[in-house]
Scaffold this motif. Structure first.
Motif, short mmCIF file in Angstrom:
data_model
loop_
_atom_site.label_atom_id
_atom_site.label_comp_id
_atom_site.label_asym_id
_atom_site.label_seq_id
_atom_site.Cartn_x
_atom_site.Cartn_y
_atom_site.Cartn_z
N PRO A 14 0.83 -1.22 0.00
CA PRO A 14 0.00 0.00 0.00
C PRO A 14 0.86 1.27 0.00
CG PRO A 14 -0.78 -1.57 1.63
CD PRO A 14 0.54 -2.09 1.15
N ILE A 15 0.50 2.19 -0.86
CA ILE A 15 1.22 3.46 -0.96
C ILE A 15 0.55 4.45 0.00
CG2 ILE A 15 1.99 5.30 -2.50
CD1 ILE A 15 1.78 3.35 -4.81
N THR A 16 1.09 4.57 1.17
CA THR A 16 0.54 5.46 2.18
C THR A 16 1.19 6.84 2.08
OG1 THR A 16 2.17 4.73 3.81
CG2 THR A 16 0.11 3.50 3.70
N LEU A 17 0.70 7.76 2.91
CA LEU A 17 1.29 9.10 2.94
C LEU A 17 2.73 9.05 3.42
CD1 LEU A 17 -1.68 11.23 4.35
CD2 LEU A 17 -0.79 11.20 2.02
N ARG A 18 3.03 8.11 4.29
CA ARG A 18 4.40 7.97 4.77
C ARG A 18 5.33 7.55 3.63
NH1 ARG A 18 7.11 7.06 9.59
NH2 ARG A 18 8.94 5.68 9.42
N GLU A 19 4.88 6.58 2.81
CA GLU A 19 5.69 6.14 1.68
C GLU A 19 5.82 7.24 0.63
OE1 GLU A 19 7.41 3.43 1.42
OE2 GLU A 19 6.75 2.76 3.40
N THR A 63 2.71 19.21 3.61
CA THR A 63 2.59 19.54 5.03
C THR A 63 1.23 19.13 5.57
OG1 THR A 63 4.10 21.41 4.77
CG2 THR A 63 2.74 21.37 6.75
N ASP A 64 0.17 19.50 4.82
CA ASP A 64 -1.19 19.23 5.30
C ASP A 64 -1.78 17.97 4.69
OD1 ASP A 64 -1.08 21.55 6.82
OD2 ASP A 64 -1.86 22.78 5.20
N GLY A 65 -1.39 17.62 3.49
CA GLY A 65 -1.96 16.43 2.86
C GLY A 65 -1.69 16.41 1.37
N VAL A 66 -2.25 15.36 0.71
CA VAL A 66 -2.03 15.14 -0.73
C VAL A 66 -3.38 14.95 -1.40
CG1 VAL A 66 -1.00 13.61 -2.45
CG2 VAL A 66 0.22 14.11 -0.33
N SER A 67 -3.52 15.58 -2.58
CA SER A 67 -4.73 15.43 -3.38
C SER A 67 -4.37 14.70 -4.67
CB SER A 67 -5.32 16.81 -3.70
OG SER A 67 -6.46 16.67 -4.53
N LEU A 68 -5.03 13.55 -4.91
CA LEU A 68 -4.75 12.73 -6.09
C LEU A 68 -5.55 13.24 -7.27
CD1 LEU A 68 -3.24 10.21 -7.12
CD2 LEU A 68 -5.28 8.88 -6.52
N LEU A 69 -4.84 13.55 -8.38
CA LEU A 69 -5.46 14.07 -9.59
C LEU A 69 -5.23 13.10 -10.75
CD1 LEU A 69 -4.45 17.84 -9.26
CD2 LEU A 69 -6.51 16.69 -8.41
N ALA A 70 -6.00 13.29 -11.83
CA ALA A 70 -6.05 12.29 -12.91
C ALA A 70 -5.22 12.69 -14.11
CB ALA A 70 -7.50 12.05 -13.33
N ILE A 86 -2.66 -0.29 -8.13
CA ILE A 86 -2.05 0.19 -6.89
C ILE A 86 -3.11 0.33 -5.81
CG2 ILE A 86 -0.14 1.42 -8.01
CD1 ILE A 86 -1.78 4.00 -7.73
N THR A 87 -2.63 0.30 -4.59
CA THR A 87 -3.46 0.61 -3.42
C THR A 87 -2.86 1.84 -2.77
OG1 THR A 87 -3.99 -1.73 -3.09
CG2 THR A 87 -4.35 -0.22 -1.23
N ILE A 88 -3.58 2.93 -2.82
CA ILE A 88 -3.01 4.22 -2.40
C ILE A 88 -3.93 4.87 -1.38
CG2 ILE A 88 -4.09 5.46 -4.30
CD1 ILE A 88 -1.57 7.24 -4.38
N GLU A 89 -3.30 5.56 -0.40
CA GLU A 89 -4.04 6.29 0.63
C GLU A 89 -3.63 7.76 0.54
OE1 GLU A 89 -3.20 4.59 4.39
OE2 GLU A 89 -3.91 2.58 3.85
N VAL A 90 -4.61 8.63 0.25
CA VAL A 90 -4.35 10.06 0.14
C VAL A 90 -5.42 10.80 0.92
CG1 VAL A 90 -3.12 9.96 -2.07
CG2 VAL A 90 -5.62 10.10 -2.04
N VAL A 139 -8.00 4.33 -11.08
CA VAL A 139 -7.34 3.39 -10.15
C VAL A 139 -8.21 2.14 -9.98
CG1 VAL A 139 -6.61 3.06 -7.77
CG2 VAL A 139 -6.03 5.17 -8.96
N GLU A 140 -9.53 2.32 -9.85
CA GLU A 140 -10.41 1.17 -9.67
C GLU A 140 -10.54 0.35 -10.95
OE1 GLU A 140 -14.02 2.83 -8.29
OE2 GLU A 140 -13.35 2.99 -6.18
N ALA A 141 -10.42 1.00 -12.11
CA ALA A 141 -10.50 0.27 -13.36
C ALA A 141 -9.32 -0.68 -13.56
CB ALA A 141 -10.55 1.26 -14.53
N LEU A 142 -8.19 -0.37 -12.98
CA LEU A 142 -7.02 -1.23 -13.07
C LEU A 142 -6.99 -2.29 -11.97
CD1 LEU A 142 -4.31 1.45 -13.90
CD2 LEU A 142 -5.33 -0.22 -15.46
N GLY A 143 -7.99 -2.31 -11.10
CA GLY A 143 -8.04 -3.30 -10.02
C GLY A 143 -7.44 -2.81 -8.72
#
Length: 206
Positions: free
Chosen positions: A153-158, A168-175, A185-189, A200-204
């Protein structure tokens, strides 16, 4: 004759000093200085080393360090003190007045301050979060170069440790570059756009 009499006088003086200070001091005579250096009283003067007794530390001997306590400046007590009458403030003027002697920042002498001249519009939220953008093509590039492991899993720490994006405050995932992403991938943002979630869901992934 003169030299022998002077030596006897110095020896008697040494014995007298030893008797006088035998209880409190320890005297030890060193080598005498040569007879050439004559003084008005003693020809061969004898040098003594006095070992002074050390006093025991007691409560009645404790004192503040010199300069630790400073006396208060007493003003208005006559011109003889140097701080009488005007108390060192001088005659008249803004700095001689009591109260608002030193106005705060932004004071412009009485005219309308610049902060009041211009109107204000809107507001700035003190609780806002500045999210850093992260696009899908950058994620695929880091996977191809081996800086990200897609099996974990790709977390914020990774994300932060791999230097994928600094935040600093967070990450926003864009397309952006969604057609480039080809690895599930399994990603946490913090936040993600709808297009990025669909790709991301289309690729499983999730």
């Amino acid at each position: 004759m003169l030299k022998s009499s002077v030596q006897r006088a110095s020896a008697s003086a040494l014995a007298q000093l030893q008797r006088q200070f035998s209880g409190r001091f320890s005297l030890s005579s060193s080598k005498t200085i040569g007879s050439r250096f004559l003084s008005t009283h003693v020809a061969d003067s004898t040098v003594f080393r006095v070992a002074r007794p050390t006093l025991a530390l007691a409560l009645n001997g404790l004192r503040d360090n010199r300069g630790a306590r400073k006396l208060k400046k007493r003003v208005g007590r006559g011109h003889g003190s140097g701080h009488g009458k005007t108390c060192g403030r001088g005659h008249k003027g803004q700095n001689s007045r009591a109260g608002n002697g030193k106005p705060g920042p932004g004071f412009e002498g009485g005219q309308t301050p610049l902060t009041q001249v211009f109107p204000k519009r809107g507001f700035k939220n003190a609780l806002r979060r500045e999210l850093q953008p992260l696009n899908l093509d950058r994620i695929q590039h880091f996977i191809n170069t081996g800086r990200l492991d897609p099996s974990k899993p790709i977390t914020l720490r990774e994300i932060y440790r791999s230097n994928l994006v600094r935040f600093t405050d967070g990450v926003s995932l864009l397309a952006r570059g969604s057609h480039v992403l080809s690895t599930p991938i399994t990603i946490e943002v913090s936040r993600a756009s709808e297009a990025a979630i669909k790709r991301v869901e289309a690729l499983g992934g999730r």
